[in-house]
Motif scaffolding. Structure first.
Motif, mmCIF file in Angstrom:
data_model
loop_
_atom_site.group_PDB
_atom_site.id
_atom_site.type_symbol
_atom_site.label_atom_id
_atom_site.label_comp_id
_atom_site.label_asym_id
_atom_site.label_seq_id
_atom_site.Cartn_x
_atom_site.Cartn_y
_atom_site.Cartn_z
ATOM 1 N N ARG A 144 0.738 -0.936 -0.141
ATOM 2 C CA ARG A 144 -0.239 -0.247 0.025
ATOM 3 C C ARG A 144 1.275 1.441 0.064
ATOM 4 O O ARG A 144 0.537 2.504 -0.702
ATOM 5 N N TRP A 145 1.895 1.172 0.833
ATOM 6 C CA TRP A 145 2.387 2.906 0.487
ATOM 7 C C TRP A 145 3.364 2.493 -0.121
ATOM 8 O O TRP A 145 3.569 4.350 -0.906
ATOM 9 N N MET A 146 4.331 1.411 -0.887
ATOM 10 C CA MET A 146 4.677 1.085 -2.709
ATOM 11 C C MET A 146 3.542 2.043 -2.799
ATOM 12 O O MET A 146 3.766 2.514 -4.493
ATOM 13 N N LEU A 147 2.347 1.860 -3.468
ATOM 14 C CA LEU A 147 1.456 2.136 -3.911
ATOM 15 C C LEU A 147 1.316 3.813 -3.810
ATOM 16 O O LEU A 147 -0.140 3.923 -5.010
ATOM 17 N N ASP A 148 1.413 3.963 -2.758
ATOM 18 C CA ASP A 148 0.587 5.581 -2.408
ATOM 19 C C ASP A 148 0.737 6.955 -3.393
ATOM 20 O O ASP A 148 1.674 6.766 -4.556
ATOM 21 N N GLN A 149 0.080 7.495 -3.769
ATOM 22 C CA GLN A 149 0.142 8.656 -4.615
ATOM 23 C C GLN A 149 0.489 9.211 -5.220
ATOM 24 O O GLN A 149 1.345 9.605 -5.702
ATOM 25 N N VAL A 150 0.875 9.423 -3.155
ATOM 26 C CA VAL A 150 2.054 11.027 -3.007
ATOM 27 C C VAL A 150 3.867 10.555 -2.733
ATOM 28 O O VAL A 150 4.445 11.438 -3.976
ATOM 29 N N ASN A 155 5.352 5.286 -8.089
ATOM 30 C CA ASN A 155 4.547 5.498 -8.767
ATOM 31 C C ASN A 155 6.027 7.063 -9.117
ATOM 32 O O ASN A 155 6.145 7.032 -11.240
ATOM 33 N N ARG A 156 7.017 7.025 -8.368
ATOM 34 C CA ARG A 156 8.044 7.249 -9.158
ATOM 35 C C ARG A 156 8.881 7.264 -10.182
ATOM 36 O O ARG A 156 9.750 7.223 -11.078
ATOM 37 N N LEU A 157 8.938 5.551 -9.650
ATOM 38 C CA LEU A 157 9.993 5.306 -10.918
ATOM 39 C C LEU A 157 8.547 4.714 -11.883
ATOM 40 O O LEU A 157 9.485 5.074 -13.228
ATOM 41 N N LEU A 158 7.799 5.004 -12.296
ATOM 42 C CA LEU A 158 7.255 5.590 -13.598
ATOM 43 C C LEU A 158 6.954 6.224 -13.950
ATOM 44 O O LEU A 158 6.804 6.617 -15.462
ATOM 45 N N PRO A 167 0.995 10.989 -10.726
ATOM 46 C CA PRO A 167 0.624 10.552 -9.967
ATOM 47 C C PRO A 167 -0.563 9.932 -10.158
ATOM 48 O O PRO A 167 -1.194 10.634 -10.480
ATOM 49 N N GLN A 168 -0.505 8.131 -10.114
ATOM 50 C CA GLN A 168 -2.040 7.423 -9.529
ATOM 51 C C GLN A 168 -2.209 7.515 -8.591
ATOM 52 O O GLN A 168 -1.612 6.446 -7.845
ATOM 53 N N ALA A 169 -3.461 7.366 -8.316
ATOM 54 C CA ALA A 169 -3.979 6.435 -7.337
ATOM 55 C C ALA A 169 -4.311 5.404 -7.118
ATOM 56 O O ALA A 169 -5.681 4.679 -7.741
#
Length: 313
Positions: A144-150, A155-158, A167-169
């Motif tokens: 969940r933290w890895m996929l966090d929007q902020v 998100n940073r990798l993409l 950034p995506q939610a």
């Protein structure tokens, strides 16, 4: 030594003392004293909670735990009339079938890989234990933290790779959250399933494969007619354990989405937990339904495994 006549003696043989009352009682009880702790544990940890669960589902219990009297089947009617239940049931079926199906296929491939000799096999076997050794809830929160929007690293990798422009939610809607939930559930289910199937593969005698080669059987024929049939007991155990675990799975979904948004990612287990905030008795009714489904799974497993035992005779 007792004298019976002049010049004659007779050795007296003492008969063994009659068994005490205590020993006689233990002999009549047989193994029951040894089984008593386990039986008491089952009664206290399994049977009593089930009885209380069924009893609660038939009462009017508010969120404070106050019992307002009998309700009959009212809570079951309320549960099945809930407009959210059909979607929850549908997602539960899709979730269970998808996670278990992917887990079994990937684990079968991994088990066959680990059953072969290759450099670094021991290290890769140890690495596979990591998801199993870690807490499922901790793993879910980590994703969940890895996929966090902020602040999420995904998100940073993409963004750094230029694959997304903002950034995506990923867990903000069901369409994006459900695939991630399935991925994490498969990830934490692989170790147990893989090692169960690996144990089944290693129990197949090497002489059987040698006989198949002598008879001219191809690899495909050997796999289909020897490996899969002999792997069936281990496969059934892994399948049923996964069905029960995934169906009852709570940490993955609760740790990542808590069943949201709304109840779009909630299975029956998570839905049952959310109901406790509104109606304890309705939550208990959902628990009874879940328990009944698990019992059906176990009965089906016993029937299939019994049939498998008869076929192997």
């Amino acid at each position: 030594m007792t004298t019976t006549a002049p010049g004659k003696t007779l050795d007296t043989v003492r008969s063994p003392a009659p068994p005490t009352r205590h020993r006689s009682l233990l002999r009549k009880l047989g193994p029951l004293p040894w089984l008593a702790p386990a039986v008491l544990l089952i009664l206290g940890v399994v049977v009593w909670p089930v009885v209380e669960m069924v009893r609660t589902s038939l009462r009017r219990v508010d969120t404070t735990g106050t019992d307002h009297g009998a309700a009959g089947l009212l809570k079951y009617r309320k549960l099945f009339a809930d407009p959210r239940l059909p979607d929850v049931l549908t997602w539960t079926v899709v979730w269970t079938v998808t996670v278990v199906g992917l887990t079994m296929v990937i684990s079968l491939a991994l088990a066959q890989l680990f059953n072969r000799e290759f450099p670094g096999r021991r290290i890769t076997r140890w690495a596979l234990i990591a998801p199993w050794a870690a807490s499922v809830l901790m793993t879910s929160i980590g994703f969940r933290w890895m996929l966090d929007q902020v602040a999420g690293v995904f998100n940073r990798l993409l963004l750094d790779l230029g694959l997304i422009d903002r950034p995506q939610a990923w867990l903000g809607d069901a369409a994006h959250a459900k695939p991630w939930l399935v991925l994490v559930a498969v990830f934490v289910s692989l170790p147990f399933t893989t090692y169960t199937l690996l144990a089944g593969l290693q129990s197949v005698p090497a002489e059987v494969y040698e006989a198949a080669r002598v008879d001219g059987a191809s690899r495909a024929q050997t796999y289909r007619r020897i490996t899969l049939p002999l792997l069936r007991p281990a496969f059934l155990v892994a399948l049923v354990v996964n069905l029960i675990n995934v169906f009852n799975s709570f940490p993955v979904i609760w740790g990542m989405t808590q069943g949201g948004p709304n109840t779009d990612t909630a299975t029956t287990t998570v839905f049952m937990y959310t109901l406790r905030s509104y109606d304890v008795a309705e939550s208990a009714a959902m628990s009874v339904v879940n328990f009944a489904v698990v019992i059906v799974m176990v009965l089906l497993f016993l029937r299939v495994s019994g049939r498998n035992g008869e076929d192997s005779r």
